[in-house]
Design a protein around this motif. Structure first.
Motif, mmCIF file in Angstrom:
data_model
loop_
_atom_site.group_PDB
_atom_site.id
_atom_site.type_symbol
_atom_site.label_atom_id
_atom_site.label_comp_id
_atom_site.label_asym_id
_atom_site.label_seq_id
_atom_site.Cartn_x
_atom_site.Cartn_y
_atom_site.Cartn_z
ATOM 1 N N ARG A 104 -3.418 10.167 -4.447
ATOM 2 C CA ARG A 104 -2.114 10.351 -5.101
ATOM 3 C C ARG A 104 -1.073 10.854 -4.095
ATOM 4 O O ARG A 104 0.051 10.331 -4.040
ATOM 5 N N GLU A 105 -1.442 11.837 -3.294
ATOM 6 C CA GLU A 105 -0.496 12.385 -2.312
ATOM 7 C C GLU A 105 -0.116 11.344 -1.267
ATOM 8 O O GLU A 105 1.055 11.272 -0.872
ATOM 9 N N ALA A 106 -1.065 10.550 -0.818
ATOM 10 C CA ALA A 106 -0.744 9.512 0.174
ATOM 11 C C ALA A 106 0.287 8.537 -0.389
ATOM 12 O O ALA A 106 1.247 8.173 0.300
ATOM 13 N N VAL A 107 0.109 8.152 -1.640
ATOM 14 C CA VAL A 107 1.072 7.252 -2.285
ATOM 15 C C VAL A 107 2.428 7.940 -2.410
ATOM 16 O O VAL A 107 3.468 7.363 -2.067
ATOM 17 N N GLU A 108 2.433 9.189 -2.893
ATOM 18 C CA GLU A 108 3.691 9.935 -3.065
ATOM 19 C C GLU A 108 4.422 10.112 -1.741
ATOM 20 O O GLU A 108 5.657 10.061 -1.692
ATOM 21 N N LEU A 109 3.676 10.338 -0.663
ATOM 22 C CA LEU A 109 4.276 10.543 0.652
ATOM 23 C C LEU A 109 4.597 9.233 1.360
ATOM 24 O O LEU A 109 5.275 9.225 2.381
ATOM 25 N N GLY A 110 4.075 8.126 0.828
ATOM 26 C CA GLY A 110 4.323 6.821 1.438
ATOM 27 C C GLY A 110 3.639 6.671 2.784
ATOM 28 O O GLY A 110 4.207 6.071 3.705
ATOM 29 N N ILE A 111 2.426 7.226 2.898
ATOM 30 C CA ILE A 111 1.688 7.153 4.163
ATOM 31 C C ILE A 111 0.324 6.522 3.922
ATOM 32 O O ILE A 111 -0.174 6.516 2.802
ATOM 33 N N PRO A 112 -0.283 5.974 4.979
ATOM 34 C CA PRO A 112 -1.615 5.398 4.810
ATOM 35 C C PRO A 112 -2.630 6.461 4.371
ATOM 36 O O PRO A 112 -2.609 7.601 4.852
ATOM 37 N N PHE A 113 -3.529 6.067 3.493
ATOM 38 C CA PHE A 113 -4.566 6.975 2.996
ATOM 39 C C PHE A 113 -5.344 7.592 4.156
ATOM 40 O O PHE A 113 -5.591 8.794 4.179
ATOM 41 N N GLU A 114 -5.740 6.772 5.134
ATOM 42 C CA GLU A 114 -6.535 7.293 6.251
ATOM 43 C C GLU A 114 -5.777 8.356 7.034
ATOM 44 O O GLU A 114 -6.362 9.347 7.467
#
Length: 168
Positions: A104-114
């Motif tokens: 969820r945070e990766a999506v919210e921050l607009g960054i790759p999950f890895e």
């Protein structure tokens, strides 16, 4: 940057929709090796770190039990001993990471999950060495160290545009 990981990683996928253990171990080794290569971290020989990949429900239980916060969080770290002076070991400690929160945070921050997962493993590793973010001065020091480590991995500054909300 390719540096050998100086600690043994004991990895457990407990719950959650995670990648394979092999993929997670490679990501963890990359993150922890970078932390050691960049920072002044010292351990005795044959030191081990435990990484538990779990879900929001389990990390919420741990967060409530150990921090009196009845909500999920992205990462929890538990140092293996009470030593405040290096070198640390043989059990460096435990790092627990919650799948749904990280995604969820990766999506919210607009960054790759890895990238976010590596950041949180680095963050958890620094906690095992006494870094903290409870007060502003400590948070600035810890974030600066994270930025250096991540920059060495060509991962953009996670605090530049949208700071990760530190679960204080």
């Amino acid at each position: 940057m390719t540096t050998a990981c100086p600690v043994h990683i004991d990895l457990l996928v407990e719950a959650g929709d995670w990648e394979s253990e092999e993929t997670l171990e490679a990501v963890a080794e990359k993150a922890i090796a970078a932390a050691f290569a960049t920072s002044d971290l010292s351990v005795i020989e044959n030191t081990e770190v435990s990484l538990v990949f779990t879900d929001d429900a389990h990390i919420q239980e741990l967060n409530k039990m150990w921090r009196q916060k009845d909500k999920p969080t992205n990462v929890l770290s538990f140092p293996g001993d009470d030593s405040e002076e290096p070198p640390f070991g043989p059990l460096l400690g435990d790092i627990i990471i919650a799948n749904e929160t990280v995604k969820r945070e990766a999506v919210e921050l607009g960054i790759p999950f890895e990238h976010h997962l590596i950041h949180l493993i680095v963050h958890g590793t620094l906690h095992l060495f006494g870094y903290d973010h409870q007060i502003d001065e400590e948070a600035e020091e810890m974030e600066a160290e994270e930025r250096l480590i991540l920059a060495n991995l060509q991962i953009p500054d996670p605090y530049k545009d949208a700071p990760l909300s530190a679960d204080k």
